[in-house]
Design a protein around this motif. Structure first.
Motif, PDB file in Angstrom:
ATOM      1  N   ILE A  59       0.842  -1.203   0.000  1.00  0.00           N
ATOM      2  CA  ILE A  59       0.000   0.000   0.000  1.00  0.00           C
ATOM      3  C   ILE A  59       0.873   1.247   0.000  1.00  0.00           C
ATOM      4  CG2 ILE A  59      -1.729   1.324   1.278  1.00  0.00           C
ATOM      5  CD1 ILE A  59      -2.802  -1.340   2.360  1.00  0.00           C
ATOM      6  N   ILE A  60       1.858   1.268   0.900  1.00  0.00           N
ATOM      7  CA  ILE A  60       2.779   2.409   0.946  1.00  0.00           C
ATOM      8  C   ILE A  60       3.530   2.533  -0.381  1.00  0.00           C
ATOM      9  CG2 ILE A  60       4.868   3.326   2.013  1.00  0.00           C
ATOM     10  CD1 ILE A  60       2.705   3.660   3.924  1.00  0.00           C
ATOM     11  N   TYR A  61       3.982   1.386  -0.909  1.00  0.00           N
ATOM     12  CA  TYR A  61       4.753   1.385  -2.157  1.00  0.00           C
ATOM     13  C   TYR A  61       3.941   1.981  -3.307  1.00  0.00           C
ATOM     14  CZ  TYR A  61       7.308  -0.179  -6.244  1.00  0.00           C
ATOM     15  OH  TYR A  61       7.978  -0.207  -7.432  1.00  0.00           O
ATOM     16  N   PHE A  62       2.677   1.606  -3.390  1.00  0.00           N
ATOM     17  CA  PHE A  62       1.823   2.138  -4.448  1.00  0.00           C
ATOM     18  C   PHE A  62       1.742   3.665  -4.364  1.00  0.00           C
ATOM     19  CE2 PHE A  62      -2.550   3.661  -5.325  1.00  0.00           C
ATOM     20  CZ  PHE A  62      -2.471   3.664  -6.707  1.00  0.00           C
ATOM     21  N   THR A 101      -9.703   4.537  20.732  1.00  0.00           N
ATOM     22  CA  THR A 101      -9.975   4.368  19.307  1.00  0.00           C
ATOM     23  C   THR A 101      -8.868   4.978  18.451  1.00  0.00           C
ATOM     24  OG1 THR A 101     -12.329   4.542  19.795  1.00  0.00           O
ATOM     25  CG2 THR A 101     -11.678   4.717  17.498  1.00  0.00           C
ATOM     26  N   PRO A 102      -8.299   4.235  17.496  1.00  0.00           N
ATOM     27  CA  PRO A 102      -7.237   4.776  16.641  1.00  0.00           C
ATOM     28  C   PRO A 102      -7.753   5.849  15.681  1.00  0.00           C
ATOM     29  CG  PRO A 102      -7.324   2.358  16.535  1.00  0.00           C
ATOM     30  CD  PRO A 102      -8.568   2.812  17.214  1.00  0.00           C
ATOM     31  N   PHE A 103      -6.822   6.535  15.066  1.00  0.00           N
ATOM     32  CA  PHE A 103      -7.130   7.590  14.108  1.00  0.00           C
ATOM     33  C   PHE A 103      -7.641   6.976  12.810  1.00  0.00           C
ATOM     34  CE2 PHE A 103      -5.419  10.723  10.889  1.00  0.00           C
ATOM     35  CZ  PHE A 103      -6.320  11.729  11.194  1.00  0.00           C
ATOM     36  N   SER A 104      -8.722   7.529  12.281  1.00  0.00           N
ATOM     37  CA  SER A 104      -9.269   7.064  11.000  1.00  0.00           C
ATOM     38  C   SER A 104      -9.716   8.262  10.188  1.00  0.00           C
ATOM     39  CB  SER A 104     -10.449   6.102  11.217  1.00  0.00           C
ATOM     40  OG  SER A 104     -11.517   6.760  11.883  1.00  0.00           O
ATOM     41  N   ALA A 105     -10.071   8.037   8.935  1.00  0.00           N
ATOM     42  CA  ALA A 105     -10.384   9.136   8.017  1.00  0.00           C
ATOM     43  C   ALA A 105     -11.554   9.979   8.505  1.00  0.00           C
ATOM     44  CB  ALA A 105     -10.679   8.575   6.625  1.00  0.00           C
ATOM     45  N   VAL A 118      -1.512   0.879   8.258  1.00  0.00           N
ATOM     46  CA  VAL A 118      -1.585   1.353   6.873  1.00  0.00           C
ATOM     47  C   VAL A 118      -2.859   0.860   6.194  1.00  0.00           C
ATOM     48  CG1 VAL A 118      -0.480   1.308   4.607  1.00  0.00           C
ATOM     49  CG2 VAL A 118       0.913   1.522   6.666  1.00  0.00           C
ATOM     50  N   TYR A 119      -3.138  -0.452   6.304  1.00  0.00           N
ATOM     51  CA  TYR A 119      -4.343  -0.987   5.667  1.00  0.00           C
ATOM     52  C   TYR A 119      -5.604  -0.407   6.291  1.00  0.00           C
ATOM     53  CZ  TYR A 119      -8.353  -3.962   4.919  1.00  0.00           C
ATOM     54  OH  TYR A 119      -9.630  -4.403   4.662  1.00  0.00           O
ATOM     55  N   CYS A 120      -5.667  -0.392   7.631  1.00  0.00           N
ATOM     56  CA  CYS A 120      -6.893   0.048   8.303  1.00  0.00           C
ATOM     57  C   CYS A 120      -7.192   1.515   8.030  1.00  0.00           C
ATOM     58  CB  CYS A 120      -6.793  -0.211   9.806  1.00  0.00           C
ATOM     59  SG  CYS A 120      -6.804  -1.967  10.242  1.00  0.00           S
ATOM     60  N   PHE A 121      -6.158   2.359   8.064  1.00  0.00           N
ATOM     61  CA  PHE A 121      -6.386   3.776   7.778  1.00  0.00           C
ATOM     62  C   PHE A 121      -6.803   3.965   6.322  1.00  0.00           C
ATOM     63  CE2 PHE A 121      -5.012   8.016   6.457  1.00  0.00           C
ATOM     64  CZ  PHE A 121      -5.684   8.785   7.395  1.00  0.00           C
ATOM     65  N   SER A 122      -6.151   3.241   5.408  1.00  0.00           N
ATOM     66  CA  SER A 122      -6.512   3.332   3.990  1.00  0.00           C
ATOM     67  C   SER A 122      -7.951   2.885   3.768  1.00  0.00           C
ATOM     68  CB  SER A 122      -5.561   2.478   3.148  1.00  0.00           C
ATOM     69  OG  SER A 122      -4.219   2.882   3.321  1.00  0.00           O
ATOM     70  N   ASN A 123      -8.337   1.815   4.439  1.00  0.00           N
ATOM     71  CA  ASN A 123      -9.696   1.313   4.309  1.00  0.00           C
ATOM     72  C   ASN A 123     -10.716   2.323   4.809  1.00  0.00           C
ATOM     73  OD1 ASN A 123     -11.559  -0.989   3.730  1.00  0.00           O
ATOM     74  ND2 ASN A 123     -11.949  -0.817   5.921  1.00  0.00           N
TER      75      ASN A 123
END
Length: 691
Positions: free
Chosen positions: A70-73, A111-115, A211-216
């Motif tokens: 994900i980061i690489y993309f 709760t973690p940071f999300s969009a 990375v995945y969870c924040f992107s999602n």
């Protein structure tokens, strides 16, 4: 020494310039190595540990690789720019920025940071002084300024690659990396290696990586259209659900002057309220919530499973009011901040409004928090009394309004008209941040911990004593309701556990996703003690009162296994169809029920009125008189906001120091309610000044 530094800077500059002569394949390798470093750093920040990320990598190497992709993309996009190093560095800095924000937030909540937190930005700013001390606020502002300076300097200083940018080759790299990422996502979801539906946001971040969870959370918003969504499917489910509408208690309410006397219904959501006796290792000198415990013994009660841990008040509230499931929406999403700002929705308020109830919402915090000033109108509330419209309130040492103001506001709402009332109230006193340095509250209850951590002891001590005062409030409220000599139902529950550090298995009863509830009533509702989900409570309550429930409640009754309190196999799927149809889809379900409409909601129970403007020659002040002023009332002259001093509910003034010239004839005066973030909420009538 200076010569060595100059030499180092020169060599570094040469190395940077030389890197721009690298062939594309070497840039690809650089992207990959930066991606690995970024994922490790982000996991360190997200887990607040130097060791835990490597445990995660060892046990989940495929998920670790997936996060790298994900980061690489995102970094590969830099290959399409002449300022390749700058763009790559900027993308890496943005990732590091959201990781740092996550690190900071996890110091104050579970709760973690999300969009979705980006939509909460204005709310975060309003709590800035509560969560951060002066030194921390200065450090944050300085950090932001440095971040901006670094970006500007990097843009100016980073060289441009020599020759032409190979857009075709770069595009192929981006396309290939996206394709690999897409298919890996598909395979990971199909094999259940990852999930795109997070039952618990904190657990998901630990299991699948930041990375995945924040992107999602960026991509996954709202409710996606089901694959076989159709009119036939929705209407078939609706017909099946409607068969349960008549499965209600047959309550015989008394009549007065040929009018049936329905009971008043008061629901109070208590901020972070729990029985601390459920937590091992925490000891109190006496019972911290004696009234609530007494009510649990005398009335129907049990555990309430809520969709949030340590934060997310609005999603518990959403499930209670609507009977819908918040987990069906995007990861970490608050429907109050998205779809419900524009779309009318079935709710207890909408249903009771059709039964002739007056519907009122009360919250001793700002009106715009979680966009309640917009959302409540779509949920069917006729009035909303927020802190800006309250006259009498005290504050905790951390800056939140205390809940002792709520009984007065609730009684005002009940006395507002002759009809029965539904009053939904959200408290705020138990809200974090809980102070680590000292016990900043009256010590009604002495709290000790088995842990020798003094900061944690201070936090628990503060929290428990806030709960004690909240418990005093509900005791006084019940006494007041009993003395009104009118039938009532009072529902009390906590919205989530507090944002404190709990060890795994520390709860000796219930779980970290459960709070307690109790249903108090002046007459027998025929209910028994049982554990329920937040989204079940409206169905449970309305049927007990003998009221035909809404479509969401009928779905619970039709497709939920009441014997084992577990969903049928098709229950979750059907709830997705229902919620999508009612909020996003073609609304086929409204062929069976009357569509819900946005209510013309007023802020505050009573109009703020302006009756007289006087200029005091001796003091040089302008005195404004009227009704229902509060400390948030501000004078406007020809639409210009003036510094205003609150005197009492009938008088506010502009003191002489703020008056440049006496008012002139023809100037237009009005009074507006202005929240602490300078947002205008409502206005009074206008008054034209006449000398």
């Amino acid at each position: 020494m200076n010569e060595n530094i100059k030499k180092l800077k020169t060599n570094l500059a040469k190395a940077v310039r030389k890197s721009y002569d690298l062939p594309l394949w070497k840039w690809i390798i650089v992207c990959f190595f930066i991606s690995i470093i970024m994922v490790v750093l982000l996991e360190m920040l997200g887990r607040r540990s130097l060791i835990s990320p490597f445990v995660f990598i060892f046990h989940n190497p495929v998920i670790f690789l997936y996060n790298i992709l994900i980061i690489y993309f995102t970094l590969s996009i830099s290959l399409l720019f002449k300022r390749r190093g700058f763009v790559m560095g900027l993308i890496a800095l943005l990732w590091l920025g959201v990781g740092t924000i996550n690190f900071v937030l996890l110091g104050y909540r579970i709760t973690p940071f999300s969009a979705i937190d980006f939509l909460m930005f204005s709310d975060v700013l309003s709590m800035f002084n509560i969560y951060f001390n002066l030194g921390q606020r200065i450090a944050i502002v300085v950090g932001v300024i440095i971040f901006i300076i670094v970006i500007v300097v990097a843009f100016l200083k980073t060289p441009i690659i020599k020759g032409k940018v190979h857009y075709v080759q770069g595009s192929i790299v981006v396309l290939v990396s996206f394709t690999i990422l897409y298919f890996m996502t598909f395979l990971a979801l199909e094999s259940s290696l990852i999930s795109d539906k997070f039952t618990n946001l904190g657990t998901a971040y630990k299991s699948y990586g930041f990375v995945y969870c924040f992107s999602n959370s960026i991509i996954d918003q709202g409710i996606s259209k089901p694959d076989d969504y159709s009119e036939y499917r929705v209407k078939k489910m609706a017909r099946e659900a409607l068969k349960t509408s008549n499965k209600i208690n047959h309550v015989k309410y008394p009549f007065k002057d040929h009018v049936r006397q329905y009971p008043d219904i008061i629901v109070i959501q208590l901020e972070s309220f729990i029985d601390i006796g459920r937590v091992n290792g925490v000891h109190t000198s006496k019972e911290s919530i004696p009234n609530f415990k007494k009510f649990e013994e005398e009335y129907p009660s049990g555990f309430l499973t809520v969709p949030a841990i340590g934060a997310g008040t609005a999603n518990t509230e959403f499930e209670i009011v609507t009977g819908m499931k918040s987990k069906i929406f995007g990861a970490g999403e608050y429907p109050y901040k998205t779809v419900l700002t524009e779309t009318p929705c079935e709710s207890m308020a909408q249903l009771l409004l059709r039964k002739g109830y007056g519907t009122h919402a009360i919250h001793n915090n700002k009106a715009k928090f979680y966009s309640r000033d917009m959302t409540y109108a779509n949920l069917g509330f006729q009035t909303f009394t927020s802190l800006e419209y309250m006259l009498h309130y005290n504050k905790t040492q951390t800056g939140w309004a205390k809940d002792d103001c709520l009984p007065e506001e609730i009684v005002k709402a009940l006395d507002y008209d002759e009809e029965p009332d539904f009053v939904f109230t959200i408290s705020v006193q138990g809200h974090g941040r809980y102070p680590k340095s000292e016990l900043k509250s009256i010590e009604h209850v002495k709290v000790t911990l088995d842990s020798e951590d003094p900061e944690l002891a201070n936090q628990f001590g503060y929290f428990v004593n806030q709960c004690y005062e909240m418990d005093e409030m509900i005791g006084k409220l019940k006494e007041t309701l009993d003395n009104r000599e009118r039938d009532y139902v009072l529902v009390l529950y906590g919205d989530h556990i507090p944002s404190l550090t709990f060890e795994e298995g520390q709860f000796n009863s219930g779980t970290e996703t459960q709070t307690e509830y109790v249903i108090i009533s002046s007459f027998d509702l025929g209910l028994e003690d049982r554990d329920i989900n937040a989204y079940e409570l409206s169905d449970y309550l309305l049927r007990a009162l003998g009221y035909k429930p809404g479509m969401a409640q009928d779905f619970h009754k039709a497709f939920y296994n009441e014997d084992s309190f577990e969903p049928n196999e098709i229950y979750d799927e059907n709830m997705v169809y229902l919620q999508y149809d009612m909020l996003y889809g073609d609304k086929y379900v409204y062929d069976y029920i009357e569509p819900y409409q946005r209510v013309d909601m007023r802020l505050g129970l009573y109009d703020i009125t302006l009756s007289k403007v006087e200029y005091n020659d001796s003091t040089g002040s302008i005195v404004v008189r009227g009704e229902n002023f509060t400390p948030f009332s501000k004078v406007l002259i020809n639409d210009e906001r003036m510094p205003t001093t609150y005197i009492d509910e009938n008088t506010i003034m502009i003191i002489s120091d703020e008056v440049e010239n006496p008012p002139e004839g023809g100037e237009v005066f009005t009074v507006a309610q202005i929240d602490k973030d300078k947002h205008e909420l409502s206005r009074s009538n206008e008054l034209i000044y006449a000398k």
